[in-house]
Motif scaffolding. Structure first.
Motif, PDB file in Angstrom:
ATOM      1  N   GLN A  77       0.770  -1.228   0.000  1.00 35.12           N
ATOM      2  CA  GLN A  77       0.000   0.000   0.000  1.00 35.12           C
ATOM      3  C   GLN A  77       0.812   1.294   0.000  1.00 35.12           C
ATOM      4  O   GLN A  77       0.300   2.330  -0.389  1.00 35.12           O
ATOM      5  CB  GLN A  77      -0.968   0.010   1.187  1.00 35.12           C
ATOM      6  CG  GLN A  77      -2.171  -0.907   0.989  1.00 35.12           C
ATOM      7  CD  GLN A  77      -3.155  -0.348  -0.027  1.00 35.12           C
ATOM      8  OE1 GLN A  77      -2.800   0.013  -1.131  1.00 35.12           O
ATOM      9  NE2 GLN A  77      -4.411  -0.259   0.355  1.00 35.12           N
ATOM     10  N   ASN A  78       2.052   1.265   0.404  1.00 35.77           N
ATOM     11  CA  ASN A  78       2.812   2.526   0.458  1.00 35.77           C
ATOM     12  C   ASN A  78       3.685   2.749  -0.773  1.00 35.77           C
ATOM     13  O   ASN A  78       4.565   3.606  -0.773  1.00 35.77           O
ATOM     14  CB  ASN A  78       3.679   2.572   1.721  1.00 35.77           C
ATOM     15  CG  ASN A  78       4.715   1.465   1.767  1.00 35.77           C
ATOM     16  OD1 ASN A  78       4.798   0.652   0.843  1.00 35.77           O
ATOM     17  ND2 ASN A  78       5.503   1.421   2.822  1.00 35.77           N
ATOM     18  N   THR A  85     -22.840   3.020  -7.073  1.00 37.51           N
ATOM     19  CA  THR A  85     -22.594   3.254  -5.652  1.00 37.51           C
ATOM     20  C   THR A  85     -22.089   1.989  -4.983  1.00 37.51           C
ATOM     21  O   THR A  85     -22.363   0.872  -5.449  1.00 37.51           O
ATOM     22  CB  THR A  85     -23.867   3.735  -4.933  1.00 37.51           C
ATOM     23  OG1 THR A  85     -24.905   2.748  -5.118  1.00 37.51           O
ATOM     24  CG2 THR A  85     -24.331   5.071  -5.488  1.00 37.51           C
ATOM     25  N   ILE A  86     -21.358   2.170  -3.880  1.00 42.88           N
ATOM     26  CA  ILE A  86     -20.774   1.045  -3.142  1.00 42.88           C
ATOM     27  C   ILE A  86     -21.342   1.037  -1.732  1.00 42.88           C
ATOM     28  O   ILE A  86     -21.431   2.075  -1.076  1.00 42.88           O
ATOM     29  CB  ILE A  86     -19.236   1.161  -3.081  1.00 42.88           C
ATOM     30  CG1 ILE A  86     -18.649   1.169  -4.489  1.00 42.88           C
ATOM     31  CG2 ILE A  86     -18.640   0.021  -2.257  1.00 42.88           C
ATOM     32  CD1 ILE A  86     -17.175   1.527  -4.533  1.00 42.88           C
ATOM     33  N   LYS A  87     -21.707  -0.153  -1.277  1.00 36.46           N
ATOM     34  CA  LYS A  87     -22.225  -0.307   0.083  1.00 36.46           C
ATOM     35  C   LYS A  87     -21.536  -1.480   0.777  1.00 36.46           C
ATOM     36  O   LYS A  87     -21.321  -2.519   0.170  1.00 36.46           O
ATOM     37  CB  LYS A  87     -23.739  -0.555   0.071  1.00 36.46           C
ATOM     38  CG  LYS A  87     -24.573   0.572  -0.506  1.00 36.46           C
ATOM     39  CD  LYS A  87     -26.057   0.218  -0.471  1.00 36.46           C
ATOM     40  CE  LYS A  87     -26.907   1.315  -1.097  1.00 36.46           C
ATOM     41  NZ  LYS A  87     -28.354   0.938  -1.094  1.00 36.46           N
ATOM     42  N   LEU A  92     -14.237   0.399  -9.921  1.00 35.84           N
ATOM     43  CA  LEU A  92     -14.690   1.353  -8.908  1.00 35.84           C
ATOM     44  C   LEU A  92     -14.590   0.752  -7.513  1.00 35.84           C
ATOM     45  O   LEU A  92     -14.116   1.402  -6.570  1.00 35.84           O
ATOM     46  CB  LEU A  92     -16.131   1.772  -9.192  1.00 35.84           C
ATOM     47  CG  LEU A  92     -16.717   2.798  -8.216  1.00 35.84           C
ATOM     48  CD1 LEU A  92     -16.107   4.174  -8.473  1.00 35.84           C
ATOM     49  CD2 LEU A  92     -18.240   2.850  -8.343  1.00 35.84           C
ATOM     50  N   LEU A  93     -15.026  -0.488  -7.379  1.00 33.19           N
ATOM     51  CA  LEU A  93     -15.041  -1.145  -6.070  1.00 33.19           C
ATOM     52  C   LEU A  93     -13.635  -1.266  -5.500  1.00 33.19           C
ATOM     53  O   LEU A  93     -13.390  -0.914  -4.335  1.00 33.19           O
ATOM     54  CB  LEU A  93     -15.684  -2.529  -6.205  1.00 33.19           C
ATOM     55  CG  LEU A  93     -15.677  -3.422  -4.960  1.00 33.19           C
ATOM     56  CD1 LEU A  93     -16.340  -2.729  -3.783  1.00 33.19           C
ATOM     57  CD2 LEU A  93     -16.364  -4.751  -5.261  1.00 33.19           C
ATOM     58  N   HIS A  94     -12.702  -1.737  -6.301  1.00 29.28           N
ATOM     59  CA  HIS A  94     -11.365  -1.977  -5.751  1.00 29.28           C
ATOM     60  C   HIS A  94     -10.552  -0.699  -5.609  1.00 29.28           C
ATOM     61  O   HIS A  94      -9.667  -0.624  -4.746  1.00 29.28           O
ATOM     62  CB  HIS A  94     -10.654  -3.050  -6.576  1.00 29.28           C
ATOM     63  CG  HIS A  94     -11.194  -4.422  -6.299  1.00 29.28           C
ATOM     64  ND1 HIS A  94     -12.329  -4.897  -6.889  1.00 29.28           N
ATOM     65  CD2 HIS A  94     -10.784  -5.371  -5.413  1.00 29.28           C
ATOM     66  CE1 HIS A  94     -12.594  -6.109  -6.421  1.00 29.28           C
ATOM     67  NE2 HIS A  94     -11.684  -6.406  -5.514  1.00 29.28           N
ATOM     68  N   ASP A  95     -10.851   0.310  -6.401  1.00 32.02           N
ATOM     69  CA  ASP A  95     -10.241   1.614  -6.139  1.00 32.02           C
ATOM     70  C   ASP A  95     -10.694   2.129  -4.775  1.00 32.02           C
ATOM     71  O   ASP A  95      -9.881   2.666  -4.001  1.00 32.02           O
ATOM     72  CB  ASP A  95     -10.641   2.602  -7.232  1.00 32.02           C
ATOM     73  CG  ASP A  95     -10.161   4.011  -6.935  1.00 32.02           C
ATOM     74  OD1 ASP A  95      -8.951   4.263  -7.029  1.00 32.02           O
ATOM     75  OD2 ASP A  95     -11.020   4.853  -6.589  1.00 32.02           O
ATOM     76  N   GLU A 120      -9.463   4.034   0.069  1.00 34.34           N
ATOM     77  CA  GLU A 120     -10.244   4.512   1.204  1.00 34.34           C
ATOM     78  C   GLU A 120     -10.265   3.522   2.367  1.00 34.34           C
ATOM     79  O   GLU A 120      -9.736   3.801   3.443  1.00 34.34           O
ATOM     80  CB  GLU A 120     -11.684   4.822   0.757  1.00 34.34           C
ATOM     81  CG  GLU A 120     -11.797   5.871  -0.338  1.00 34.34           C
ATOM     82  CD  GLU A 120     -11.378   7.254   0.116  1.00 34.34           C
ATOM     83  OE1 GLU A 120     -11.440   7.524   1.341  1.00 34.34           O
ATOM     84  OE2 GLU A 120     -10.997   8.073  -0.743  1.00 34.34           O
ATOM     85  N   VAL A 121     -10.850   2.383   2.150  1.00 31.29           N
ATOM     86  CA  VAL A 121     -11.136   1.468   3.259  1.00 31.29           C
ATOM     87  C   VAL A 121      -9.864   0.865   3.854  1.00 31.29           C
ATOM     88  O   VAL A 121      -9.693   0.823   5.078  1.00 31.29           O
ATOM     89  CB  VAL A 121     -12.086   0.342   2.806  1.00 31.29           C
ATOM     90  CG1 VAL A 121     -12.454  -0.551   3.997  1.00 31.29           C
ATOM     91  CG2 VAL A 121     -13.344   0.922   2.177  1.00 31.29           C
TER      92      VAL A 121
END
Length: 325
Positions: A149-150, A172-174, A260-263, A268-269
């Motif tokens: 991640q870095n 949208t993502i939930k 979109l989901l994996h971005d 973010e998450v």
């Protein structure tokens, strides 16, 4: 080496086993008995606890079939799980204790799916080194696609274009843990049609595991208006967020739903997680790679981390006697 003893796991050691995971340097929630036993009807457990006098210093998740011990057929990875303070000499003794016990019980062969190093809480490659000493056969090697991640690797043009399409489509993502629709309408049909297989976990099993490990298992879904069009099931450990399942409907290329989901997950998450593991793209027992799937994962900056599978005669435990000089 008679200061160590191997004890077969039974329910009386439930708390000891699970409490040990909290101080182990290479454990994840997959080794918790509540995870290992969700499918206990499929496997004949042969797990061991290793004690030095009265102190538990290692565990060995395992099952048995005939004369073969597996660590563990029902888990993604396995092997010797050791306390964070254990050093090489004692780890060697623990492995010898495990192998000698199985040898005395009449077993002939041990197969191990090694824990990929990204899952360690602390360096823990002692077992990999000892596989060579034991003349273990490397009979399979899989390749995980992992984002560190870095590193800030730029997305490929295709992934960036997919993101643009998804945003334009208003997806949208939930994080709603809607497993039923994802399993029944997307995941199961896709696996059946593309690979003639089924998810490792049934819908009932994944919902049970979610109930048992609510912080470690999370479902993220993508919606086009009210319709679920894509999703991923994430297994979360201390070092890694792992996409256990990734699937989408037939519109994924047009809408960029999985991009979109994996971005969202990466940026973010799970941006503070050291690693994001997309899992393998291997087929044919690791000898081939699904190039399209691998290309998609690498578009997010994922690169290769290997997982090794070893097979050895348990009677080789005596080879460990000559390691320390």
């Amino acid at each position: 080496m008679n200061d160590l003893r191997a004890v077969v796991y039974s329910s009386s050691y439930y708390k000891d086993w699970n409490n040990f995971l909290e101080i182990a340097k290479n454990a994840t929630f997959l080794f918790h008995r509540n995870f290992m036993e969700y499918h206990q009807d499929r496997f004949d457990d042969a797990s061991l606890l290793i004690f030095k006098k009265d102190k538990l210093i290692a565990i060995f998740p395992a099952c048995k079939e005939g004369s073969i011990i597996y660590s563990h057929k029902g888990l993604t990875y396995g092997g010797l799980v050791v306390g964070e303070k254990l050093k090489f000499q004692l780890i060697l003794k623990c492995l010898r204790c495990v192998l000698e016990y199985y040898d005395e019980q009449g077993f002939q062969t041990l197969e191990i799916k090694m824990i990929p190093g990204i899952y360690y809480n602390y360096p823990s490659d002692e077992l990999s080194y000892l596989m060579k000493v034991l003349d273990a056969e490397l009979f399979r090697r899989d390749m995980l696609s992992v984002v560190k991640q870095n590193t800030h690797v730029r997305y490929s043009k295709d992934r960036r274009d997919g993101l643009k399409r998804a945003r334009k489509a208003g997806l949208t993502i939930k994080s709603d843990d809607e497993f039923d629709t994802f399993w029944n309408e997307i995941l199961i049909p896709n696996l059946k049609n593309k690979h003639n297989t089924e998810p490792v976990h049934s819908l009932e099993e994944i919902k049970l595991l979610k109930e048992r490990f609510p912080e470690n298992i999370v479902q993220f879904n993508v919606y086009e208006k009210q319709k679920l069009v894509a999703g991923t099931t994430i297994f979360i450990t201390e070092q890694v967020a792992h996409s256990q399942y990734i699937s989408a409907d037939a519109t994924k290329n047009q809408t960029g739903s999985l991009d979109l989901l994996h971005d969202f997950l990466l940026q973010e998450v799970f941006k503070e997680k050291p690693y994001f593991d997309f899992g393998i793209s291997n087929e044919n027992n690791g000898l081939q790679v699904n190039s399209g799937l691998q290309y998609w994962k690498e578009g997010f900056g994922a690169r290769a981390v290997t997982q090794d599978f070893y097979r050895l005669p348990v009677s080789n435990f005596k080879k460990l006697d000559d390691v320390l000089i």
